[in-house]
Design a protein around this motif. Sequence first.
Motif, mmCIF file in Angstrom:
data_model
loop_
_atom_site.group_PDB
_atom_site.id
_atom_site.type_symbol
_atom_site.label_atom_id
_atom_site.label_comp_id
_atom_site.label_asym_id
_atom_site.label_seq_id
_atom_site.Cartn_x
_atom_site.Cartn_y
_atom_site.Cartn_z
ATOM 1 N N ALA A 111 -1.825 -3.287 -4.857
ATOM 2 C CA ALA A 111 -0.550 -3.815 -4.370
ATOM 3 C C ALA A 111 -0.680 -4.257 -2.915
ATOM 4 C CB ALA A 111 0.538 -2.764 -4.515
ATOM 5 N N TYR A 171 0.540 0.504 7.460
ATOM 6 C CA TYR A 171 -0.510 -0.013 6.584
ATOM 7 C C TYR A 171 -1.744 0.875 6.657
ATOM 8 C CZ TYR A 171 -3.968 -3.308 4.773
ATOM 9 O OH TYR A 171 -4.974 -3.897 4.058
ATOM 10 N N ALA A 180 -2.411 -7.421 -2.589
ATOM 11 C CA ALA A 180 -1.554 -8.553 -2.911
ATOM 12 C C ALA A 180 -0.470 -8.766 -1.861
ATOM 13 C CB ALA A 180 -0.927 -8.343 -4.289
ATOM 14 N N ASN A 238 1.966 -6.547 -1.075
ATOM 15 C CA ASN A 238 3.242 -5.914 -1.396
ATOM 16 C C ASN A 238 3.429 -4.620 -0.612
ATOM 17 O OD1 ASN A 238 3.695 -7.933 -3.257
ATOM 18 N ND2 ASN A 238 2.699 -6.763 -4.904
ATOM 19 N N GLU A 239 4.694 -4.193 -0.523
ATOM 20 C CA GLU A 239 5.005 -2.924 0.124
ATOM 21 C C GLU A 239 4.630 -1.778 -0.812
ATOM 22 O OE1 GLU A 239 6.551 -2.027 3.192
ATOM 23 O OE2 GLU A 239 5.831 -4.040 3.653
ATOM 24 N N VAL A 240 4.214 -0.646 -0.249
ATOM 25 C CA VAL A 240 3.941 0.521 -1.079
ATOM 26 C C VAL A 240 4.772 1.695 -0.574
ATOM 27 C CG1 VAL A 240 1.656 -0.061 -1.915
ATOM 28 C CG2 VAL A 240 1.914 0.909 0.343
#
Lengths: 228, 311
Positions: free
Chosen positions: B160, B228, B163, B165-167
Amino acid sequence: MNKYAERIYNGIWKENPIFVQMLGLCPTLAVTTSAINGLGMGLSTTAVLVAANIIIAALRKIIPDRLRLPAEIVVVASMVTIVDMLMEGFVPSLYSALGIYIPLIVVNCIILGRAEAYAMKNKPLISAFDGIGMGLGFTIALALIGGFREILGAGTVFGIQIMPASYQPISIFILAPGAFFVLSMLTALQNKLKAPCATNGSAKKKKKSGGCNGDCLSCSGHSQNTAE
Amino acid sequence: MNNLLHVSSSPHVRDKVTTKNLMFDVAIAMIPASLYGIWQFGIYTALVIVATVAACVLSEYVWEKGMHKPITITDGSAVVTGMILALNMPPEIPLWIPVLGGVFAIIVVKQLFGGLGQNFMNPALAARCFLLISFAGFMNNFSSAKLGFDSVSGATPLAAMRAGNEVDLAAMIVGKIPGTIGEVSVIALLIGAVYMLVRKVISPRIPLIYIGTVAVFVFLFGGFDLTYTISQICAGGLIFGAFFMATDYVTSPITKKGQIIYGILLGVLTGIFRLWGGSPEGVSYAIILGNLFMPMIEKMTLPKAFGKEGK
């Protein structure tokens, strides 16, 4: 066994270039991703080997000793160029599968090794049989390695499905590590069965005149063997 | 009197620590992560773990029996190899894959090179990479219909993040994320790690330097983003790899300086693989590559014997 048959037996079994002499491992490991590639590489090398052996044996009295390596290389390279062009014309699919390894037959140490160790010292006809024997030994070894890798890595042999459809191919076997796995396993098996082998001391004792006695360090082809 | 004057060769100081104790401590330390995996992904994963351990122990027994060597299955190293391998499997894996991996780990990576102490790579990780290359489809299939939570199907956090996206960081720490059986829960892994540290089975040097290097690397090259960076540390197999696999006695350096170099090397490799590599995860490859550098690192950092310092 007459001396011509002996040369062929010698190349295929007693001094098999891959399993016993461990020469030419670079193309062996690189192109044997399938049985057909191994067979193709083996046969094209055989063609070069036989032709180069005949020509070098015929010229052996003319070639000055000091210039023999360049002379041999010129002969081998000419033969490789012919084979390269023939393959590009008649078997383009195999040609593209083998890629750079066809021109690289020039530096295959089996060819230079046989030229140095055999063709420079013997008559053309017997040198031709030596080339056939060594070439067939190389071809058999390559087809064997390629076959094992293809069975395990794709479930097929020569493109024909032989494993059941539910078989999940272990694709690492058609990648580079698989070549090492299969070659090492076959060599280990050879050791176990006490077949002649580079690492098997007992095989070295049986020494016959002509050709390699298994002692690679003192072999006249030694310095060239490391060239690959 | 005879005993007092008894002359023996070193070591003179003896301890109760044996290979067996150490291995069982490592196995115990992996229990929280295993239990969490079984609880989250279902009872089938218990079967995966049992089958993998059985495959490892059995292949060690059969090999040693066939080769007429002393049987070493009771030292627990095969059990640990099996557990590490099983915890590296995705939850829905068909059983024959980890079993094949176990046989590969024990016979090809460990026994062919001479058994415990002679293996040049961590057997479980080498087997995992073997399986990953061979059966990429099965090994990367983390989405599953049988999961206990709705939130856990879909891409792994690392994929994710790849790509863009937020996790969910909290979910990652607890473990409500898709992933391999043992790597998902940071808490469960840390419980095991603390157990090993308290029992002095491992030293914190390699894991901390490894994780720290990854953090610095990801922070510097991943856009100076603290969230991140933390997500990268908690995601994937980093915690599991750092504490349970990078600290493997056989395949990690023993000198202090060597361990520091080793940790930094693993961290940089992992960072490179994760940020720019072909797949989102790179811990396994980083560790087995680091294993290969181990003899060189050890040779470089060997302390000079007393009296031989200087020139």
